[in-house]
Design a protein around this motif. Structure first.
Motif, mmCIF file in Angstrom:
data_model
loop_
_atom_site.group_PDB
_atom_site.id
_atom_site.type_symbol
_atom_site.label_atom_id
_atom_site.label_comp_id
_atom_site.label_asym_id
_atom_site.label_seq_id
_atom_site.Cartn_x
_atom_site.Cartn_y
_atom_site.Cartn_z
ATOM 1 N N LYS A 94 13.765 67.617 23.732
ATOM 2 C CA LYS A 94 13.663 66.591 24.612
ATOM 3 C C LYS A 94 13.621 65.318 23.918
ATOM 4 O O LYS A 94 12.648 65.070 22.918
ATOM 5 N N LEU A 95 14.199 64.326 24.228
ATOM 6 C CA LEU A 95 13.869 62.921 23.813
ATOM 7 C C LEU A 95 12.920 62.358 24.549
ATOM 8 O O LEU A 95 13.040 62.163 25.847
ATOM 9 N N VAL A 96 11.635 61.804 24.097
ATOM 10 C CA VAL A 96 10.557 61.208 24.781
ATOM 11 C C VAL A 96 10.645 59.810 24.206
ATOM 12 O O VAL A 96 10.631 59.521 23.245
ATOM 13 N N TYR A 97 10.512 58.948 25.570
ATOM 14 C CA TYR A 97 10.308 57.650 25.290
ATOM 15 C C TYR A 97 8.720 57.408 25.136
ATOM 16 O O TYR A 97 7.968 57.847 25.856
ATOM 17 N N ARG A 98 8.426 56.895 23.996
ATOM 18 C CA ARG A 98 6.820 56.568 23.831
ATOM 19 C C ARG A 98 6.869 55.119 23.814
ATOM 20 O O ARG A 98 7.124 54.482 22.639
ATOM 21 N N HIS A 151 4.098 54.937 16.696
ATOM 22 C CA HIS A 151 5.193 54.314 17.104
ATOM 23 C C HIS A 151 6.466 55.186 17.110
ATOM 24 O O HIS A 151 7.453 55.209 16.291
ATOM 25 N N ALA A 152 6.370 56.433 17.841
ATOM 26 C CA ALA A 152 7.534 57.633 17.601
ATOM 27 C C ALA A 152 8.771 56.875 18.387
ATOM 28 O O ALA A 152 8.964 56.676 19.412
ATOM 29 N N ASN A 153 9.770 56.566 17.402
ATOM 30 C CA ASN A 153 11.142 56.260 17.611
ATOM 31 C C ASN A 153 11.965 57.359 18.178
ATOM 32 O O ASN A 153 11.694 58.505 17.807
#
Ligand SMILES: Cc1cc2nc3c(=O)[nH]c(=O)nc-3n(C[C@H](O)[C@H](O)[C@H](O)COP(=O)(O)OP(=O)(O)OC[C@H]3O[C@@H](n4cnc5c(N)ncnc54)[C@H](O)[C@@H]3O)c2cc1C
Ligand SMILES: *[C@@H]1O[C@H](CO)[C@@H](O)[C@H](O)[C@H]1NC(C)=O
Ligand SMILES: *[C@@H]1O[C@H](CO)[C@@H](O)[C@H](O)[C@H]1NC(C)=O
Length: 449
Positions: free
Chosen positions: A295-299, A320-322
């Protein structure tokens, strides 16, 4: 630092960020302890890229030997990325690097392999490297920062660098950010990711389809509305990795491990958009149960990376998880690492100043990169095929991210004196205002312009 005791630094997490921070701090005379929870995370993951902005830091290690070893083990023969339409039509190529010098500063390969090479080097520099023990609490008082380990032991140092990854406990314990802050981060995208070793039969197929060449590694990219597929074939055709970003229609999970294996039917459904092409060939030779659905998670970017007391800082994915679509996770962690090491070296013992300066120097640069991951993803939501086919080169030129041409050490050296003075003078302002702007704000670079 000759007149004082060396600064002592505890680093939590031996990922790319933690290891780079450790190496850079030791090389600047500091006393380092590293704590890493997992004994072996090297079996997981697939392809990892480090671009020149991080690569020039690695290149400097052990007189270039670490970089040479990575090149020797990984894909050091990529020259360009071939872009294809979903029906297989060739569109154009994008150079992998702007010239040979920059190509030499670009490292790619199996994540576990790259990580082991860097870990082995770190072990020669850091005697106090504790693997298989986790940090359960972050501590701080007026004079020291510390951690409590899962063994119950407590360690203290002048400062703590939390490089504990995207699911950092430091986010909560040090910054007061709770998981509820992350409820809106479902990006609605997920990515099937695969790494496998080929056998002779599949190598023959790859060769027949031009996906394996004797003199170079291949990197191919296929685009379709809502779908992007990136495939690497390297190491004389022995190693294959591919990643297919797709709408998250099955509530996938975020995780690299075996608990996250993709359902073969689900995978085939999305791959069917590329049927009849070489992309389909790749799927055909991919061993069953070798792909994960991640899953791509926006943080969203956060405005503060340091503790209230100022002796603890978060770096890398913890800060800062890109999205992986920026291709910058490891490079950004390395940029943080050399920046914090440089600031600590030059802070004359004022650790709080060093950590605050690190955050100000990195803040806007990091956020610009962060946004690029989202921009990359969104760029393929609806693909303007008519425009692309009319002028393919114009389209591919736009895909060259300027952010790779960057020297984080040079930037830190240049910015530190002014930033340090602002901190000493207590110049007022919001974190955004006090942070160093990114020069010419631009993100895309058009060669020849
Ligand atoms: C298993 C794994 C596989 C990956 N595979 C890929 C890949 O194939 N391609 C790609 O582009 N990126 C991959 N990544 C992500 C990539 O490594 C990071 O985006 C990037 O390198 C930033 O590194 P980091 O050091 O900030 O975080 P990470 O690489 O996530 O490292 C954080 C480290 O901290 C450790 N840690 C966490 N909590 C604690 C604690 N409480 N105490 C002690 N240690 C702790 C973790 O075990 C981990 O080793 C992977 C990450 C992991 C962990
Ligand atoms: C390669 O490109 C970089 C970035 O534009 C530039 O700084 C460098 O001078 C170039 N090197 C050569 C040998 O042309
Ligand atoms: C792409 O995704 C959007 C949003 O989920 C959806 O509305 C659209 O139909 C999708 N397009 C294709 C070609 O699947």
């Amino acid at each position: 630092m000759t007149t004082q005791n060396p600064l002592s630094v505890i680093i939590v997490g031996a990922g790319f960020g933690g290891l780079a921070a450790a190496i850079e701090c030791v090389n600047r005379g500091m006393k380092v302890t590293i704590i890493e929870k997992y004994a072996d995370s090297n079996s997981q993951g697939d392809i990892l890229d480090i671009f020149p902005n991080g690569g020039r830091v690695i290149k400097a290690w052990n007189e270039g030997k670490v970089g040479e070893e990575i090149h020797a083990s990984g894909c050091n023969k990529i020259y360009d990325m071939e872009i294809h339409k979903y029906d297989g039509k060739f569109i154009s190529t994008v150079p992998w690097a702007i010239n040979e010098t920059e190509r030499d500063l670009t490292y790619a390969g199996h994540r576990g392999k790259l990580h082991s090479i860097i870990l082995d080097y770190a072990k020669t520099l850091v005697p106090d490297l504790r693997i298989g023990v986790g940090v359960i609490a972050y501590l701080e008082n007026d004079k020291k920062a510390g951690v409590t380990l899962s063994t119950g032991e407590t360690l203290w140092a002048d400062c703590v660098i939390a490089a504990d990854g995207p699911r950092s406990i430091a986010r909560e314990q040090v910054l007061g950010l709770f998981n509820e802050d992350e409820t809106n981060t479902d990006s609605k995208w997920a990515v099937f990711r695969t790494f496998f070793k080929t056998d002779e039969a599949s190598r023959a197929i790859l060769k027949e389809r031009g996906l394996f060449k004797e003199d170079r590694d291949t990197l191919r990219f296929w685009m379709c509305d809502n779908l992007t597929l990136l495939a690497f074939v390297w190491n004389d055709g022995l190693d294959v990795a591919w990643a297919l970003v797709h709408p998250d229609d099955r509530e996938s999970k975020e995780g690299w491990g075996n608990s996250n294996i993709a359902d073969p039917d689900h995978l085939r459904k999305w791959m069917s958009y590329f049927s009849g092409t070489d992309a389909q060939t790749l799927l055909d030779i991919t061993p069953e149960r070798k792909s994960i659905d991640f899953k791509l998670v926006y943080r969203p970017p956060i405005s503060k990376w340091t503790s209230t007391g100022g002796r603890t800082i978060l770096i890398g994915d913890a800060a800062h998880a890109n999205l992986p679509t920026a291709g910058q996770g490891a490079s950004q962690a390395v940029e943080d690492a050399i920046t914090v090491a440089y600031c600590l070296q030059n802070c004359e013992g004022d650790v709080r100043l060093a950590l605050e300066a690190t955050q100000r120097i990195r803040f806007h640069r990091s956020n610009a990169v962060h946004k690029s991951g989202q921009a990359n993803r969104d760029a393929f939501f609806k693909t303007p095929w008519e425009d692309i086919e009319a002028d393919p080169d114009k389209f591919t030129r736009k895909r060259w991210p300027k952010l790779k041409i960057w020297d984080p050490l040079e930037f830190a050296e240049k910015q530190f004196p002014k930033v340090a003075k602002d901190i000493k003078d207590n110049v007022p302002g919001s974190p955004e205002e006090l942070a160093v702007p990114v020069p010419d704000g631009g993100y895309w670079y058009v060669p020849g312009s």
